[in-house]
Design a protein around this motif. Structure first.
Motif, mmCIF file in Angstrom:
data_model
loop_
_atom_site.group_PDB
_atom_site.id
_atom_site.type_symbol
_atom_site.label_atom_id
_atom_site.label_comp_id
_atom_site.label_asym_id
_atom_site.label_seq_id
_atom_site.Cartn_x
_atom_site.Cartn_y
_atom_site.Cartn_z
ATOM 1 N N GLU A 1 0.558 -0.638 -0.379
ATOM 2 C CA GLU A 1 0.096 0.218 -0.396
ATOM 3 C C GLU A 1 0.888 0.998 -0.153
ATOM 4 N N ARG A 2 1.591 1.615 0.937
ATOM 5 C CA ARG A 2 2.820 2.914 0.371
ATOM 6 C C ARG A 2 3.551 2.418 -0.366
ATOM 7 N N ALA A 3 3.549 1.132 -1.072
ATOM 8 C CA ALA A 3 4.430 1.570 -2.209
ATOM 9 C C ALA A 3 3.647 2.041 -3.812
ATOM 10 N N ARG A 4 2.003 1.416 -3.326
ATOM 11 C CA ARG A 4 1.081 2.133 -4.414
ATOM 12 C C ARG A 4 1.194 4.028 -3.747
ATOM 13 N N VAL A 5 0.988 4.828 -3.152
ATOM 14 C CA VAL A 5 1.063 5.727 -2.913
ATOM 15 C C VAL A 5 2.824 6.502 -3.755
ATOM 16 N N ALA A 6 3.445 5.848 -3.162
ATOM 17 C CA ALA A 6 4.636 6.198 -3.852
ATOM 18 C C ALA A 6 4.815 6.146 -4.841
ATOM 19 N N ALA A 7 4.141 5.223 -5.286
ATOM 20 C CA ALA A 7 3.942 5.213 -7.439
ATOM 21 C C ALA A 7 3.336 6.168 -7.874
ATOM 22 N N LEU A 8 2.274 6.770 -7.173
ATOM 23 C CA LEU A 8 1.228 7.607 -7.578
ATOM 24 C C LEU A 8 2.170 9.350 -7.553
ATOM 25 N N ALA A 9 2.671 9.170 -6.360
ATOM 26 C CA ALA A 9 3.642 10.661 -6.111
ATOM 27 C C ALA A 9 4.682 11.322 -6.873
ATOM 28 N N THR B 1 -9.798 3.159 -10.337
ATOM 29 C CA THR B 1 -9.576 1.451 -9.404
ATOM 30 C C THR B 1 -8.814 2.092 -8.698
ATOM 31 N N PRO B 2 -8.807 2.038 -7.116
ATOM 32 C CA PRO B 2 -7.678 1.858 -5.947
ATOM 33 C C PRO B 2 -6.008 1.636 -6.524
ATOM 34 N N ASP B 3 -6.282 0.505 -7.332
ATOM 35 C CA ASP B 3 -4.948 -0.416 -7.789
ATOM 36 C C ASP B 3 -4.719 0.503 -8.980
ATOM 37 N N HIS B 4 -4.879 1.419 -10.046
ATOM 38 C CA HIS B 4 -4.402 2.327 -11.283
ATOM 39 C C HIS B 4 -3.804 2.482 -10.827
ATOM 40 N N ILE B 5 -2.651 2.762 -11.352
ATOM 41 C CA ILE B 5 -1.531 3.774 -10.774
ATOM 42 C C ILE B 5 -0.781 4.275 -12.339
ATOM 43 N N ALA B 6 -1.661 4.162 -13.301
ATOM 44 C CA ALA B 6 -0.364 4.370 -13.899
ATOM 45 C C ALA B 6 -1.487 4.680 -15.579
ATOM 46 N N PRO B 7 -1.551 5.457 -16.832
ATOM 47 C CA PRO B 7 -2.294 5.425 -17.964
ATOM 48 C C PRO B 7 -2.354 4.667 -18.547
ATOM 49 N N VAL B 8 -1.936 2.704 -18.554
ATOM 50 C CA VAL B 8 -2.056 2.315 -19.354
ATOM 51 C C VAL B 8 -3.071 2.184 -20.776
ATOM 52 N N ALA B 9 -3.790 2.531 -20.509
ATOM 53 C CA ALA B 9 -4.747 2.806 -21.755
ATOM 54 C C ALA B 9 -3.851 3.539 -22.601
ATOM 55 N N LEU B 10 -3.235 3.987 -22.979
ATOM 56 C CA LEU B 10 -2.605 5.063 -23.867
ATOM 57 C C LEU B 10 -1.737 3.708 -24.906
ATOM 58 N N ARG C 1 8.472 6.951 -18.536
ATOM 59 C CA ARG C 1 9.033 7.170 -17.424
ATOM 60 C C ARG C 1 8.825 8.470 -16.535
ATOM 61 N N GLU C 2 8.763 9.359 -17.675
ATOM 62 C CA GLU C 2 8.532 11.026 -17.243
ATOM 63 C C GLU C 2 6.825 11.002 -16.338
ATOM 64 N N LEU C 3 6.133 9.924 -17.305
ATOM 65 C CA LEU C 3 4.783 10.067 -17.111
ATOM 66 C C LEU C 3 4.866 10.036 -15.714
ATOM 67 N N LEU C 4 5.604 8.275 -15.179
ATOM 68 C CA LEU C 4 5.465 7.702 -13.642
ATOM 69 C C LEU C 4 6.219 8.716 -12.889
ATOM 70 N N THR C 5 6.806 9.422 -13.617
ATOM 71 C CA THR C 5 7.471 9.910 -12.342
ATOM 72 C C THR C 5 6.941 11.637 -12.123
ATOM 73 N N THR C 6 5.892 11.872 -12.181
ATOM 74 C CA THR C 6 5.152 12.865 -12.703
ATOM 75 C C THR C 6 3.936 12.441 -11.376
ATOM 76 N N PRO C 7 3.572 13.259 -10.924
ATOM 77 C CA PRO C 7 3.060 12.946 -9.322
ATOM 78 C C PRO C 7 1.596 12.685 -9.976
ATOM 79 N N ARG C 8 0.564 12.136 -9.690
ATOM 80 C CA ARG C 8 -0.398 11.551 -10.017
ATOM 81 C C ARG C 8 -1.774 11.463 -9.341
ATOM 82 N N LEU C 9 -1.113 12.299 -7.931
ATOM 83 C CA LEU C 9 -2.540 12.257 -6.818
ATOM 84 C C LEU C 9 -3.021 13.425 -7.377
ATOM 85 N N PRO C 10 -4.298 12.515 -6.951
ATOM 86 C CA PRO C 10 -5.876 14.366 -6.433
ATOM 87 C C PRO C 10 -5.334 15.256 -5.826
#
Length: 383
Positions: A187-195, A349-358, A374-383
């Motif tokens: 769960e902490r890793a999920r939050v970190a990934a979104l951040a 959903t809660p487990d969705h952390i990246a725009p994979v549909a692209l 990588r730029e997408l992933l390293t850009t914070p995506r938290l609401p």
């Protein structure tokens, strides 16, 4: 390693997962997968017989338990001070696995290895006295013939045992503090990934996978896809779709139906053109009526790129879709639009952390290079 409390926990967890009649009566009675501790004199006697001083972590292990039952899923009994011995004497046929080009003046892993395992499923555990670190620890190895891969090296006996413990968790998934601790880490890793802290999140998720945490696989697959590490991502997606691993409710989750499934269909079409087995095709092998019905039901949705699915929530989907219509042949313009829309992206959903549909649209996927992913992933995506 403080061996006894850790091994006590391992024993208790193993007992809770055991089938009726699986456990040795002594294990049931003592709630202990080990045996009585070796005495210092017994360890010294073994060292005298072998002509070496044993490495610190293994020596301390023997002084805690003189042998061990059920290490991981495929080692049923480990040797004690009276039976530990040189691999070349006890099971010399394993030397065939060594590349003779790697032979050194003092032999190789197998000719000088100290055999630790006694009863296994076509495998061995051993220590290498020719590979010693600054603290006196010998490198440790595991090898199982049915894996058809070279021996796996660990820096010490402790590291080998930790890997076997993780394997036990991966296979049997016992309840308890270890499982709960890893779920909290996921769960902490999920939050970190979104951040945007994708590297730290990825490391935690990979280790959590070793302990059989399915949610970690769901999360890490998304990071690998956006990083364009296709082979590794495909391996994880194939694992998620395997009947022995498939998480409950996964096939109906919007993360799968609206993000991962469109990508898998596009990969399936590319695989057919390239003459390779796609993840989706592999998932349909055998009696898989649910998967096959899901594919048949959704195939009309994904027959044309960019149609039948959205790229995400409306605030993200609309500008991306407009840019695709305006600049279908300009990857740089498409990337600019995706990057500008990213602050408006929200997880489905809660487990969705990246725009994979692209990545399900070949036109947009071509605009997302590994660096841009990588730029997408390293850009914070938290609401």
């Amino acid at each position: 390693m403080d061996w006894e409390p850790w091994l006590r926990k391992w024993s208790a967890e193993w007992i809770t997962t055991a089938e009726p009649g699986e456990l040795d009566p002594a294990v049931t009675r003592d709630r202990w997968l080990g045996f009585a501790a070796a005495t210092e004199d017994e360890v010294i006697a073994a060292e005298t017989r072998l002509g070496v001083r044993l490495p610190p972590s293994y020596r301390q292990f023997l002084l805690c338990t003189n042998g061990w039952r059920d290490a991981g899923g495929f080692v049923y009994r480990m040797r004690d001070t009276t039976t530990v011995g040189w691999l070349r004497d006890l099971e010399p046929f394993w030397e065939e696995w060594e590349d003779l080009d790697e032979q050194g003046p003092d032999g190789n892993h197998f000719t000088r290895g100290l055999l630790l395992s006694e009863e296994t499923d076509a495998g061995i555990l051993f220590l290498d006295p020719g590979d010693v670190d600054g603290s006196g620890e010998w490198a440790a190895y595991s090898l199982f013939s049915w894996r058809a891969e070279p021996p796996t090296r660990f820096p010490s006996f402790t590291a080998l045992m930790e890997d076997l413990y993780a394997e036990f968790h991966q296979m049997r998934k016992p309840a308890g503090e270890t499982r709960d601790a890893w779920d909290a880490e996921v769960e902490r890793a999920r939050v970190a990934a979104l951040a945007g802290d994708v590297d730290a999140a990825g490391e935690v998720l990979e280790r959590a996978e070793d302990f059989g945490r399915e949610r970690a696989t769901v999360l890490r697959a998304q990071l690998l896809l956006l990083s364009r590490r296709w082979y590794e991502a495909g391996s994880l997606l194939g694992r998620l779709l395997h009947p022995s691993f498939l998480p409950a409710g996964f096939l109906a989750d919007p993360l799968f139906t609206e993000e991962l499934l469109p990508y898998l269909f596009d990969d399936h079409l590319r695989g057919a053109r390239q003459g390779r087995m796609s993840v989706l095709r592999g998932a349909m092998i055998g009696e898989r009526p649910v998967i096959m019905a899901l594919v048949a039901e959704n195939e009309p949705r994904f027959s044309r790129p960019g149609e039948g699915f959205t790229y995400g929530n409306e605030e993200f989907d609309r500008p991306v879709r407009d840019a695709r219509a305006a600049h279908p042949d300009d990857p740089d313009a498409l990337w600019t639009a995706v990057r500008a829309a990213l602050p408006h992206w929200r997880p489905r959903t809660p487990d969705h952390i990246a725009p994979v549909a692209l990545l399900a649209d070949p036109v947009l996927a071509a605009a997302i290079t590994p660096e841009r992913g990588r730029e997408l992933l390293t850009t914070p995506r938290l609401p």
